[in-house]
Motif scaffolding. Structure first.
Motif, PDB file in Angstrom:
ATOM      1  N   ARG A  55       0.618   3.280  14.760  1.00 55.78           N
ATOM      2  CA  ARG A  55       1.206   3.909  13.581  1.00 55.78           C
ATOM      3  C   ARG A  55       1.795   2.923  12.600  1.00 55.78           C
ATOM      4  NH1 ARG A  55       3.357   9.005  14.042  1.00 55.78           N
ATOM      5  NH2 ARG A  55       5.269   8.195  13.503  1.00 55.78           N
ATOM      6  N   ARG A  56       2.259   1.984  12.932  1.00 58.30           N
ATOM      7  CA  ARG A  56       2.822   0.947  12.043  1.00 58.30           C
ATOM      8  C   ARG A  56       1.619   0.411  11.302  1.00 58.30           C
ATOM      9  NH1 ARG A  56       4.544  -5.476  13.052  1.00 58.30           N
ATOM     10  NH2 ARG A  56       4.051  -6.076  10.844  1.00 58.30           N
ATOM     11  N   THR A  57       0.325   0.133  11.700  1.00 58.10           N
ATOM     12  CA  THR A  57      -0.614  -0.169  10.775  1.00 58.10           C
ATOM     13  C   THR A  57      -0.944   0.751  10.010  1.00 58.10           C
ATOM     14  OG1 THR A  57      -1.349  -1.959  12.466  1.00 58.10           O
ATOM     15  CG2 THR A  57      -3.022  -1.214  10.853  1.00 58.10           C
ATOM     16  N   MET A  58      -1.346   1.972  10.404  1.00 54.14           N
ATOM     17  CA  MET A  58      -1.426   3.182   9.697  1.00 54.14           C
ATOM     18  C   MET A  58      -0.505   3.487   8.403  1.00 54.14           C
ATOM     19  SD  MET A  58      -3.053   5.780  12.390  1.00 54.14           S
ATOM     20  CE  MET A  58      -3.511   7.180  10.838  1.00 54.14           C
ATOM     21  N   PHE A  59       0.681   3.256   8.951  1.00 51.22           N
ATOM     22  CA  PHE A  59       1.793   3.440   7.716  1.00 51.22           C
ATOM     23  C   PHE A  59       1.424   2.523   6.717  1.00 51.22           C
ATOM     24  CE2 PHE A  59       6.179   3.544   6.192  1.00 51.22           C
ATOM     25  CZ  PHE A  59       6.082   4.954   5.855  1.00 51.22           C
ATOM     26  N   ASP A  60       1.171   1.371   6.789  1.00 51.73           N
ATOM     27  CA  ASP A  60       1.097   0.210   6.051  1.00 51.73           C
ATOM     28  C   ASP A  60       0.066   0.607   5.310  1.00 51.73           C
ATOM     29  OD1 ASP A  60       3.098  -1.378   6.167  1.00 51.73           O
ATOM     30  OD2 ASP A  60       1.908  -3.276   6.990  1.00 51.73           O
ATOM     31  N   ILE A  61      -1.260   0.982   5.835  1.00 48.88           N
ATOM     32  CA  ILE A  61      -2.574   1.206   5.146  1.00 48.88           C
ATOM     33  C   ILE A  61      -2.552   2.196   4.311  1.00 48.88           C
ATOM     34  CG2 ILE A  61      -3.952   2.469   6.478  1.00 48.88           C
ATOM     35  CD1 ILE A  61      -5.170  -0.565   5.069  1.00 48.88           C
ATOM     36  N   GLU A  62      -1.534   3.376   4.635  1.00 46.68           N
ATOM     37  CA  GLU A  62      -1.627   4.620   3.949  1.00 46.68           C
ATOM     38  C   GLU A  62      -0.459   4.228   2.618  1.00 46.68           C
ATOM     39  OE1 GLU A  62      -2.724   7.943   4.055  1.00 46.68           O
ATOM     40  OE2 GLU A  62      -3.996   7.244   5.604  1.00 46.68           O
ATOM     41  N   GLN A  63       0.647   3.638   2.780  1.00 48.94           N
ATOM     42  CA  GLN A  63       1.531   3.137   1.784  1.00 48.94           C
ATOM     43  C   GLN A  63       0.676   2.584   0.547  1.00 48.94           C
ATOM     44  OE1 GLN A  63       4.718   1.197   3.542  1.00 48.94           O
ATOM     45  NE2 GLN A  63       6.012   2.641   2.659  1.00 48.94           N
ATOM     46  N   ARG A  64      -0.129   1.549   0.976  1.00 46.96           N
ATOM     47  CA  ARG A  64      -0.470   0.572   0.248  1.00 46.96           C
ATOM     48  C   ARG A  64      -1.856   0.862  -0.242  1.00 46.96           C
ATOM     49  NH1 ARG A  64       3.625  -2.719  -1.160  1.00 46.96           N
ATOM     50  NH2 ARG A  64       4.739  -3.605   0.370  1.00 46.96           N
ATOM     51  N   PHE A  65      -2.671   1.885   0.416  1.00 51.60           N
ATOM     52  CA  PHE A  65      -3.927   1.822  -0.212  1.00 51.60           C
ATOM     53  C   PHE A  65      -4.473   3.361   0.029  1.00 51.60           C
ATOM     54  CE2 PHE A  65      -8.604   2.056   1.384  1.00 51.60           C
ATOM     55  CZ  PHE A  65      -9.174   1.708   0.180  1.00 51.60           C
ATOM     56  N   ASN A  66      -4.435   4.030   1.171  1.00 54.85           N
ATOM     57  CA  ASN A  66      -5.270   4.953   1.452  1.00 54.85           C
ATOM     58  C   ASN A  66      -4.513   6.484   1.017  1.00 54.85           C
ATOM     59  OD1 ASN A  66      -7.633   6.007   2.585  1.00 54.85           O
ATOM     60  ND2 ASN A  66      -6.636   6.819   4.237  1.00 54.85           N
ATOM     61  N   ALA A  67      -3.293   6.250   0.593  1.00 55.81           N
ATOM     62  CA  ALA A  67      -2.672   7.474  -0.107  1.00 55.81           C
ATOM     63  C   ALA A  67      -3.592   7.789  -1.603  1.00 55.81           C
ATOM     64  CB  ALA A  67      -1.522   7.307  -0.367  1.00 55.81           C
ATOM     65  N   ARG A  68      -4.067   6.941  -2.108  1.00 56.92           N
ATOM     66  CA  ARG A  68      -5.284   7.143  -3.101  1.00 56.92           C
ATOM     67  C   ARG A  68      -6.368   7.683  -2.912  1.00 56.92           C
ATOM     68  NH1 ARG A  68      -4.883   1.385  -4.892  1.00 56.92           N
ATOM     69  NH2 ARG A  68      -6.093   1.705  -6.465  1.00 56.92           N
ATOM     70  N   PHE A  69      -7.123   7.314  -1.754  1.00 57.95           N
ATOM     71  CA  PHE A  69      -8.467   7.390  -1.351  1.00 57.95           C
ATOM     72  C   PHE A  69      -9.001   8.333  -0.467  1.00 57.95           C
ATOM     73  CE2 PHE A  69      -7.882   3.041  -3.771  1.00 57.95           C
ATOM     74  CZ  PHE A  69      -8.915   3.309  -4.721  1.00 57.95           C
ATOM     75  N   HIS A  70      -7.941   8.378   0.656  1.00 56.89           N
ATOM     76  CA  HIS A  70      -8.182   9.442   1.710  1.00 56.89           C
ATOM     77  C   HIS A  70      -9.274   9.133   2.628  1.00 56.89           C
ATOM     78  CE1 HIS A  70      -4.729  11.394  -0.543  1.00 56.89           C
ATOM     79  NE2 HIS A  70      -5.227  11.416  -1.417  1.00 56.89           N
ATOM     80  N   TYR A  71      -9.661   7.868   2.779  1.00 60.28           N
ATOM     81  CA  TYR A  71     -10.628   7.456   3.873  1.00 60.28           C
ATOM     82  C   TYR A  71     -10.580   7.941   5.147  1.00 60.28           C
ATOM     83  CZ  TYR A  71     -13.029   4.534   0.045  1.00 60.28           C
ATOM     84  OH  TYR A  71     -13.581   4.116  -0.876  1.00 60.28           O
ATOM     85  N   PRO A  72     -11.541   8.519   5.624  1.00 61.32           N
ATOM     86  CA  PRO A  72     -11.030   9.070   7.110  1.00 61.32           C
ATOM     87  C   PRO A  72     -10.903   7.770   8.181  1.00 61.32           C
ATOM     88  CG  PRO A  72     -13.456   9.048   6.816  1.00 61.32           C
ATOM     89  CD  PRO A  72     -12.875   8.532   5.487  1.00 61.32           C
ATOM     90  N   TYR A  73     -10.500   8.153   9.409  1.00 61.47           N
ATOM     91  CA  TYR A  73     -10.288   7.546  10.507  1.00 61.47           C
ATOM     92  C   TYR A  73     -11.199   7.611  11.630  1.00 61.47           C
ATOM     93  CZ  TYR A  73      -5.944   5.833   8.071  1.00 61.47           C
ATOM     94  OH  TYR A  73      -5.046   5.446   7.233  1.00 61.47           O
ATOM     95  N   VAL A  74     -11.442   6.629  12.476  1.00 59.82           N
ATOM     96  CA  VAL A  74     -12.304   6.925  13.693  1.00 59.82           C
ATOM     97  C   VAL A  74     -11.618   6.135  14.777  1.00 59.82           C
ATOM     98  CG1 VAL A  74     -14.557   6.595  14.951  1.00 59.82           C
ATOM     99  CG2 VAL A  74     -14.634   7.516  12.584  1.00 59.82           C
ATOM    100  N   PHE A  75     -11.287   6.737  15.907  1.00 58.40           N
ATOM    101  CA  PHE A  75     -10.538   6.143  17.022  1.00 58.40           C
ATOM    102  C   PHE A  75     -11.489   5.941  18.097  1.00 58.40           C
ATOM    103  CE2 PHE A  75      -7.089   6.645  14.156  1.00 58.40           C
ATOM    104  CZ  PHE A  75      -5.980   5.621  14.639  1.00 58.40           C
TER     105      PHE A  75
END
Length: 341
Positions: A55-75
């Protein structure tokens, strides 16, 4: 006079109990936005126990990048993700999230027993092998051609001024890395020399072996760290990469060795340096990344306006770093790989 202070426990407001943190998108508004690159996703290979780090890493990547592009995630995991894990991961993501179980090609006969009774050590060795190649054939990734690996607990301290996926697409890159380091040559490196003897026809004429092997006696090698990398899956799935991986896997099995720490790093580095043209590989020098004690921090004044990392502490300034060599001498990366035999 004795004064007794009366205390009471603090109860956070109801909003603070929400599993979905407020998304911080304002700093990204002024940055240029481009269409999302198709068939690209973020990839975690992890377990439920790493939820907080994820969640820490996701929160960073959403804040810094993915909020603009919305790339999907695979776990991906060899164990089922808990319902809580899935709920809390989805609460952060601004896009689709896929959870999938690893059911094939996770373990080999050489990795099939517990290591001194330690199942965690066994799982780590299996993950190292899996990340070296088999992950790319998982059905959950069948519709994707590019992945960005995210390591649980990693940190992204700067806004992304550009889209790394778009850079890969526009420049026809096959591989991009954040950090590279020199280290003593691992055992698996010497297995690669055997691959060279039998498969020289697969090697790129514009390889980067001179970067990979800076020492004349092969005692030290440069390696791309795989904990933050962008990879074209078509390269990982290619016959040449598969042949290299299978030779390494076979050698480890026949010698009764097991996959160990950083063997995935060695395989990926060898494959990239041997099989790709140097022009198909890039260092993400304008992107900030931190994991454990290693970091990449851009020094550009404009980029620093959207950062909270110290460029003077960037790992590429360390004597053992190989990253700067990639950009300072790109034309001298090539050597005839057969000269190493």
């Amino acid at each position: 006079m004795l004064v007794l202070w009366r205390t009471r426990s603090y109860e956070p407001p109801a909003q603070a109990l929400s599993t979905a943190p407020t998304r911080y998108t304002e700093p990204l508004a002024a940055l240029p936005s481009t269409p999302r690159v198709p068939s690209a996703c973020f990839l975690f290979i992890t377990r439920t126990m790493s939820l907080t780090k994820v969640r820490r890493t996701m929160f960073d990547i959403e804040q810094r990048f993915n909020a603009r592009f919305h790339y999907p995630y695979v776990f991906l995991s060899e164990l089922e993700f808990s319902a809580e894990f899935q709920l809390k991961v989805r609460s952060i993501a601004s896009s689709n999230v896929t959870f999938a179980l690893i059911t094939h090609n996770w373990a080999t006969s050489s990795n099939s027993t517990h290591i001194n009774g330690n199942s965690n050590a066994l799982g780590f060795r299996n993950m190292v092998r899996y990340w070296a190649h088999p992950f790319a054939t998982h059905s959950a990734l069948s519709t994707y051609t590019r992945v960005w690996r995210l390591e649980p607990g990693s940190h992204f301290p700067c806004d992304f001024a550009t889209d790394p996926f778009r850079r890969m697409h526009n420049l026809k890159l096959q591989y991009a890395f954040a950090i590279s380091l020199a280290s003593p040559a691992p055992t698996i490196w010497f297995h690669a020399l055997d691959f060279l003897r039998h498969s020289s026809h697969l090697l790129s004429a514009s390889n980067s072996m001179a970067w990979l092997s800076p020492s004349s006696n092969n005692s030290t090698v440069c390696q791309f760290l795989t904990n933050s990398e962008l990879v074209d899956l078509r390269f990982i799935r290619s016959p040449s990469y598969t042949a290299l991986f299978e030779r390494m896997d076979q050698k480890l099995t026949l010698s009764h060795n097991q996959w160990s720490k950083d063997d995935d790093v060695a395989v990926r580095s060898l494959a990239v340096a041997l099989l790709l043209d140097a022009s198909q590989v890039a260092w993400l020098d304008d992107s900030a990344y931190t994991h454990d004690l290693l970091s990449n921090c851009p020094a550009d004044p404009e980029l620093q306006k959207r950062c909270h990392c110290d460029p003077s502490e960037s790992s590429h300034l360390l004597p053992m770093s190989c990253s700067a060599r990639w950009t300072t001498a790109p034309r001298s990366l090539h050597i005839d790989p057969l000269d190493l035999l």
